[in-house]
Write an enzyme that holds these catalytic residues in place. Structure first.
Site, PDB file in Angstrom:
ATOM      1  N   HIS A 187       2.808   3.141   4.538  1.00 29.60           N
ATOM      2  CA  HIS A 187       1.699   3.598   3.711  1.00 29.60           C
ATOM      3  C   HIS A 187       1.480   5.092   3.787  1.00 29.60           C
ATOM      4  O   HIS A 187       0.911   5.690   2.881  1.00 29.60           O
ATOM      5  CB  HIS A 187       0.456   2.765   3.987  1.00 29.60           C
ATOM      6  CG  HIS A 187       0.602   1.460   3.283  1.00 29.60           C
ATOM      7  ND1 HIS A 187       0.144   1.257   2.010  1.00 29.60           N
ATOM      8  CD2 HIS A 187       1.293   0.364   3.626  1.00 29.60           C
ATOM      9  CE1 HIS A 187       0.510   0.058   1.611  1.00 29.60           C
ATOM     10  NE2 HIS A 187       1.207  -0.499   2.579  1.00 29.60           N
ATOM     11  N   GLU A 428       7.716 -11.647  -2.296  1.00 28.37           N
ATOM     12  CA  GLU A 428       8.134 -10.735  -1.226  1.00 28.37           C
ATOM     13  C   GLU A 428       8.531 -11.458   0.053  1.00 28.37           C
ATOM     14  O   GLU A 428       8.724 -10.838   1.082  1.00 28.37           O
ATOM     15  CB  GLU A 428       7.059  -9.672  -0.973  1.00 28.37           C
ATOM     16  CG  GLU A 428       5.658 -10.200  -0.797  1.00 28.37           C
ATOM     17  CD  GLU A 428       4.586  -9.106  -0.718  1.00 28.37           C
ATOM     18  OE1 GLU A 428       4.920  -7.919  -0.602  1.00 28.37           O
ATOM     19  OE2 GLU A 428       3.402  -9.470  -0.767  1.00 28.37           O
ATOM     20  N   ASP A 452       8.537  -5.262   1.018  1.00 36.35           N
ATOM     21  CA  ASP A 452       8.526  -6.338   2.011  1.00 36.35           C
ATOM     22  C   ASP A 452       9.738  -7.240   1.871  1.00 36.35           C
ATOM     23  O   ASP A 452      10.325  -7.646   2.875  1.00 36.35           O
ATOM     24  CB  ASP A 452       7.239  -7.170   1.880  1.00 36.35           C
ATOM     25  CG  ASP A 452       6.097  -6.492   2.605  1.00 36.35           C
ATOM     26  OD1 ASP A 452       6.283  -6.128   3.783  1.00 36.35           O
ATOM     27  OD2 ASP A 452       5.044  -6.298   1.995  1.00 36.35           O
ATOM     28  N   CYS A 499       7.313  -4.007  -8.294  1.00 30.12           N
ATOM     29  CA  CYS A 499       6.352  -2.972  -7.915  1.00 30.12           C
ATOM     30  C   CYS A 499       6.661  -2.354  -6.557  1.00 30.12           C
ATOM     31  O   CYS A 499       5.902  -1.549  -6.051  1.00 30.12           O
ATOM     32  CB  CYS A 499       4.926  -3.512  -7.949  1.00 30.12           C
ATOM     33  SG  CYS A 499       4.646  -4.835  -6.783  1.00 30.12           S
TER      34      CYS A 499
HETATM   35  C1  PEP Z   1       5.964  -4.483  -1.613  1.00 25.24           C
HETATM   36  O1  PEP Z   1       5.958  -5.146  -0.585  1.00 25.24           O
HETATM   37  O2  PEP Z   1       7.005  -4.156  -2.220  1.00 25.24           O
HETATM   38  C2  PEP Z   1       4.703  -3.998  -2.193  1.00 25.24           C
HETATM   39  C3  PEP Z   1       4.672  -3.406  -3.367  1.00 25.24           C
HETATM   40  O3  PEP Z   1       3.581  -4.159  -1.477  1.00 25.24           O
HETATM   41  P1  PEP Z   1       3.147  -3.273  -0.219  1.00 25.24           P
HETATM   42  O4  PEP Z   1       4.094  -2.103  -0.138  1.00 25.24           O
HETATM   43  O5  PEP Z   1       1.745  -2.875  -0.456  1.00 25.24           O
HETATM   44  O6  PEP Z   1       3.304  -4.234   0.909  1.00 25.24           O
HETATM   45 MG    MG Z   2       4.203  -6.034   0.185  1.00 25.22          MG
END
Ligand code: PEP
Ligand code: MG
Length: 587
Positions: A187, A428, A452, A499
């Site tokens: 993040h 995921e 993920d 995403c």
């Molecule tokens: C992912 O896991 O690709 C995703 C978009 O969610 P996050 O990165 O928030 O876990």
């Molecule tokens: Mg994720």
């Protein structure tokens, strides 16, 4: 400091030149010998630190919601430890006996106590070692007292930054972020992109080579940091920065042009957002709506938000994005996005623990509050709800039942709301891939979370730098899974988006287009560049590219195919896109 080059993973593009400022580098423990005259002062600093830590823990405890009793217990145990004579009196005596400063005495005492507890037979007592270490770290940070340093025009360096750290900080003066830990999908990476700050994570040697105050160049395109640059380096990098910015400006000017390939095939390019303010100038990025709104960030603040605060946030975002759609993902806390109260629980393996939908179905008070806010906001704008970390069909059915109950409740209360919002899921987990057909029959759309998914498929922790080299997006298991999910969604008649960060990687994007994905969603930072690239490709070329990669069982062959074919079509522009799939282009 000698001139040196450190390598890391580039996660947010750009070039910055400035001075390093370290944030709470827990490895830099003060180890200072003291004179007998300083004993009383060091002992009193230790007592003061203990009382501040107790106070902070009490405040944290007050904010733990009623239905999270286990977290309260962990915090209560830590408050006890922060006044325990075994720890504090002992450290006080070590200061006096060994004539060393409070931080050093504390470190020795914590290690000694942890050792004793770790060797105990009783598992409950063995686990206390973790609490002692956690309290020790808090005390040490408090003794170091470096947390509120000036960050004006600085390059922020840290061992790692938690989402909560990032939320607390003022990023206005920061030119770039570099961390020793963390992977490309952490993040820290995602937020740095949101803030348009070049960033590198997993920088090898950062903590032992670079020093607070060092002048450095951060190359967020190639993934390196140059320590102690000379005039020639600075000139060269200034010119590279100019070229990059010129390309970026051009793509921004064309941002609103549609993402239409040369043979007329169109794809939607949407944005991933995490804060309501990011919705303000979204149209300028060229995004076709929001494919992922990460709702967890307002939960990472000290106090959990109530229904009204959430309603105000979602309603405001939906209005700003309308008539385009915004997909709100329900709370995905746990693992790398721990709530303050959850962190205290310290699950042994949080990435496989109570995260995402699992946490929400366990702590339904929090989940129902969020769903009510979403359903109420759903009467304006164009919204959808998306569930994270789905691993089985039952989870979707459980959410549908809860939403049905909430609909009746809201109706009884006379509160206007939408009871038919589209409900989608993040794909995921490996189990979701394998039963994608079954899941597609229970929901309205899929969005593949490659961040993920890649990690869970290959069984690696996405924030562990020791195994980040294994996070191979071109692993045949990953490529075949993507194709399987996209095909299953289409067979069942639902749309599928991606995403995860792979969508913004030029090589990843080309393969996904070739597999027939309906939309892609990425940080607003990348949207104009992605659309620019899409306009230079054609669907047939992408289809053949994806086919070649799907046929390949060797990652290096897939890399070669991608590099050669995309280079031939895109030329020098390829170097302006950030990739974590092909990183061999280092200076
Ligand atoms: C992912 O896991 O690709 C995703 C978009 O969610 P996050 O990165 O928030 O876990
Ligand atoms: Mg994720």
């Amino acid at each position: 400091m000698p001139r040196a080059l450190l390598f890391g993973t580039p996660v947010s593009p750009g070039i910055a030149i400035g001075e390093l400022r370290f944030k709470h580098n827990t490895r830099l423990i003060e180890r200072r010998r003291i004179s007998p005259r300083e004993i009383a002062k060091e002992q009193s600093m230790l007592r003061d630190a203990a009382s501040s830590v107790r106070e902070a823990l009490r405040e944290a405890m007050d904010k733990v919601p009623e239905d999270m009793a286990e977290y309260r217990e962990v915090i209560a145990a830590q408050i006890e430890l922060a006044r325990d004579p075994k720890l504090l009196d002992k450290a006080g005596k070590v200061i006096e006996k060994d004539l060393i400063c409070a931080s050093w005495a504390l470190e020795n005492t914590v290690e000694e106590l942890c050792d004793i507890f770790r060797k105990m037979d009783n598992p409950y007592l063995r686990d206390r070692a973790q609490d002692i270490r956690a309290v020790g770290l808090r005390l040490r940070a408090c003794l170091a007292g470096t947390e509120s340093e000036e960050l004006e025009a600085a390059i922020l360096a840290a061992e790692d930054l938690s989402p909560a750290d990032v939320m607390e900080m003022d990023f206005k003066g920061i030119q770039a972020v570099v961390t020793a830990e963390g992977g490309p999908t952490s993040h820290t990476a995602i937020l740095s992109r949101g803030l348009h700050i070049p960033a590198l994570v997993g920088v090898t040697g950062l903590l032992n080579t670079a020093l607070h105050g060092d002048r450095v160049i951060v190359d967020g395109l190639k993934g390196c940091i140059l320590l102690d640059p000379d005039e020639k380096d600075i000139k060269q990098y200034e010119s590279r920065r100019t070229d990059y910015l010129a390309w970026e400006n051009r793509t921004r000017k064309e941002a609103r042009w549609p993402a239409e390939m040369t043979d007329g095939v169109r794809v939607a390019v949407q944005a991933n957002l995490e804060r309501a303010e990011e919705a303000d100038d979204l149209a300028a990025t060229g995004a076709d709506g929001v494919g992922l709104y990460r709702t967890e960030f307002s939960f990472l603040r000290e106090q959990l938000p109530d229904e009204e605060a959430l309603f105000a946030e979602y309603d405001c975002v939906a209005r700003k994005i309308a008539p385009e759609r915004v997909v709100f993902r329900t709370l995905d806390c746990g693992a790398d996005k721990m709530l303050a109260a959850q962190e205290a629980l310290r699950e042994p393996n949080p990435a496989l623990g109570l995260r995402g939908i699992r946490f929400c179905l366990r702590h339904q008070g929090i989940f129902r509050t969020q769903l009510r806010a979403l359903m109420r906001a759903g009467i304006t704008g164009n919204m959808a709800i998306m569930l994270p970390m789905i691993s089985g069909r039952e989870e979707i059915l459980a959410v549908r039942r809860i939403m049905q109950e909430l609909h009746q409740q809201l109706q009884a209360e006379g509160l206007p709301h939408a009871d038919q919002l589209p409900l989608g899921i993040m794909v995921e987990t490996p189990s979701a891939v394998l039963i994608a057909d079954t899941l597609a029959r229970e929901c309205d759309f899929f969005s593949i979370g490659t961040n993920d998914l890649i990690h869970y498929l290959i069984a690696i922790d996405r924030n562990n730098a020791h195994v980040s080299h294994l996070a191979e997006a071109l692993h045949p298991a990953v490529v075949r899974s993507l194709k399987r999910v996209i095909d299953a969604a289409h067979r069942e008649g639902i749309g599928v988006s991606v995403c995860g960060e792979l969508a913004a990687d030029p090589y990843g994007l080309a393969i996904l287009l070739g597999m027939g994905v309906d939309s892609v969603s990425a940080s607003p930072r990348f949207i104009s560049g992605m659309k620019h690239m899409i306009r230079r490709l054609d669907a047939k070329f992408c289809d053949e590219l994806a086919h070649s990669v799907l046929m390949s069982t060797d990652v290096s062959v897939s890399q070669r195919i991608l590099r050669e074919r995309l280079q031939a079509v895109l030329g020098p522009e390829l170097a302006f896109h950030t990739t974590s799939i092909l990183t061999e282009s280092r200076p």
